[in-house]
Design a protein around this motif. Structure first.
Motif, short mmCIF file in Angstrom:
data_model
loop_
_atom_site.label_atom_id
_atom_site.label_comp_id
_atom_site.label_asym_id
_atom_site.label_seq_id
_atom_site.Cartn_x
_atom_site.Cartn_y
_atom_site.Cartn_z
N ALA A 77 35.41 31.64 42.85
CA ALA A 77 35.37 32.33 44.14
C ALA A 77 35.08 31.30 45.23
O ALA A 77 34.54 30.23 44.97
CB ALA A 77 34.32 33.42 44.14
N ALA A 108 30.25 36.55 42.95
CA ALA A 108 31.45 37.39 43.03
C ALA A 108 31.49 38.40 41.89
O ALA A 108 31.00 38.15 40.79
CB ALA A 108 32.70 36.52 42.98
N GLU A 112 36.94 40.65 42.17
CA GLU A 112 37.25 39.56 43.10
C GLU A 112 37.74 38.33 42.35
O GLU A 112 38.72 37.70 42.75
CB GLU A 112 36.00 39.21 43.92
CG GLU A 112 36.22 38.07 44.90
CD GLU A 112 34.96 37.67 45.65
OE1 GLU A 112 34.98 36.59 46.29
OE2 GLU A 112 33.96 38.42 45.58
N ASN A 116 41.62 36.78 42.58
CA ASN A 116 41.86 35.39 42.97
C ASN A 116 42.67 34.67 41.91
O ASN A 116 43.61 33.91 42.21
CB ASN A 116 40.52 34.68 43.21
CG ASN A 116 40.67 33.37 43.95
OD1 ASN A 116 41.34 33.30 44.98
ND2 ASN A 116 40.04 32.33 43.43
#
Length: 400
Positions: A77, A108, A112, A116
């Motif tokens: 992250a 995170a 998330e 990503n």
């Protein structure tokens, strides 16, 4: 099961070992490929292609195996834009910057992190990457390392446990205690989700004895070793990789003659990561020296938020040709069959009967254009496991 022939291929890179005596890439001109299910079942000259149910016209473009990116760090992250900006203003890269990403990754949520990851995988696919390896290493706790590997394993079988990226901040005064964690509870939690184990063997990270203990513990759990070796300085990493029959020694920037000889007389692949040197203004690995010695060389992106934030194998091919002494043929082989060798696989990185139907169509008549036209988005079609994942724009004229 229906079959598809891709025909009117100007130049086909097969990486077929039986053809390499006359051409290092096993090139076939005016070629065709036949796909059935998820596999290649035939390659050769277009005029000799067997009849199939479906036909795709490549329009005189080049076709090559999908890129095999055998070294990436995609479960993270945040970003490190400020660090990059400062480094480009004169601050040298060191392993300590990893701690910034560790803090962001720990904070995170799973959604998330996976969003990503999938965003960068889609970005890589558009640029021709059909097989990729990725690592943990930004959690550095039992729970965070295990969840990184669980998330990665949803998207690739080439998953690497890298609890030994750096010593976790909580163990800054007790590195031996962290090695015990990495080889104990953390390994037990992570091994079921990984195929590989890796360690950053470098000043500021783990020394040779620590790296040997970590990799040996991983081997005892059924994980196969690979190693970050000799990136920032001369060190024991390459020799350790050969000693433990690691699939690859990655970076290989600072090598003695003994290191080169050891690699040349082993099955360990030297995986070069030019994106890291580009992004840190470090010395380039000497690919010419390795190749001339008979070392098997792979090229990979090292995609990560700190030292090499690129997912583009074509960019790395261009860098390797321009700044590392490789020919275009050698660089393309290293980014395909070389990457496969670094993962000890023969079913990817080549277009031969029995291999996975992973292939890239370039908006150019030759693979040489990857280095000849750097920065140009030449990938106009991608097939993965026999499915067309990236489709060319029908109105886009072919570059000549």
């Amino acid at each position: 099961m229906s079959a598809t022939v891709i025909t009117n291929i100007a130049t086909l890179v097969t990486n077929d070992p039986s053809l390499r005596d006359t051409d290092p890439l096993g090139l076939v001109r005016d070629a065709a490929v036949v796909i059935e299910g998820d596999r290649v079942v035939w390659t050769g000259e277009s005029s000799k292609a067997p009849a199939t149910d479906n036909r795709v016209d490549a329009g005189g473009r080049a076709v090559l195996p999908g890129f095999v990116d055998s070294h990436s760090h995609l479960v993270f992250a945040g970003d490190r834009t400020e660090e990059f900006n400062a480094r480009m203003s004169g601050r040298p890269y060191s392993a300590g910057g990893i701690r910034t990403t560790v803090a962001a990754t720990r904070a995170a949520g799973d959604a998330e992190l996976e969003a990503n990851l999938t965003r960068h995988l889609a970005e890589a696919l558009r640029q021709g990457t059909t097989t990729f390896e990725t690592k943990s290493g930004y959690g550095l706790t039992v729970e965070d390392e295990a969840r990184a590997l669980r998330l990665a394993a949803r998207h690739t079988e080439e998953v690497t446990y890298l609890g030994a990226h750096i010593v976790a901040p909580e163990f800054a005064d007790d590195p031996a205690g962290y090695v015990a964690l990495v080889t104990g509870d953390m390994l037990n939690a992570c091994a079921p989700h990984a195929r590989w184990i890796d360690v950053f063997c470098e000043k500021g990270a783990f020394d040779g004895d620590q790296a040997r203990a970590i990799l040996t513990a991983g081997k005892a759990k059924g994980l196969r070793p690979r190693i970050h070796a000799n990136q920032l300085s001369y060190g024991p990493g390459v020799q350790l990789a050969v000693e433990l029959d690691a699939a690859s020694a990655d970076h290989c920037t600072h090598l003695t003659d003994a290191d080169v000889d050891a690699l040349a007389n082993s099955s360990t692949v030297a995986t070069l990561l030019p994106g890291a040197e580009f992004s840190t203004r470090a010395a380039w690995p000497d690919a010419r020296r390795l190749l001339d010695a008979g070392v098997t060389v792979a090229l990979s992106t090292d995609c990560n938020p700190g030292s090499s934030f690129t997912s583009s194998v074509p960019f790395c091919v261009a860098l390797a040709v321009r700044d590392m002494g490789m020919t275009p043929d050698e660089a393309v082989w290293a980014a395909t069959a070389g990457g496969a060798a670094a993962l000890r696989r023969t079913d990817v990185g080549r277009l031969v009967p029995g291999a996975y139907a992973d292939l890239v169509v370039l908006d150019a008549p030759s693979h040489v254009h990857l280095a000849y036209r750097p920065g140009v988005p030449l990938v106009t079609g991608v097939w993965r496991r026999g499915v067309r994942e990236v489709r060319e724009d029908a109105e886009r004229p072919r570059n000549l």
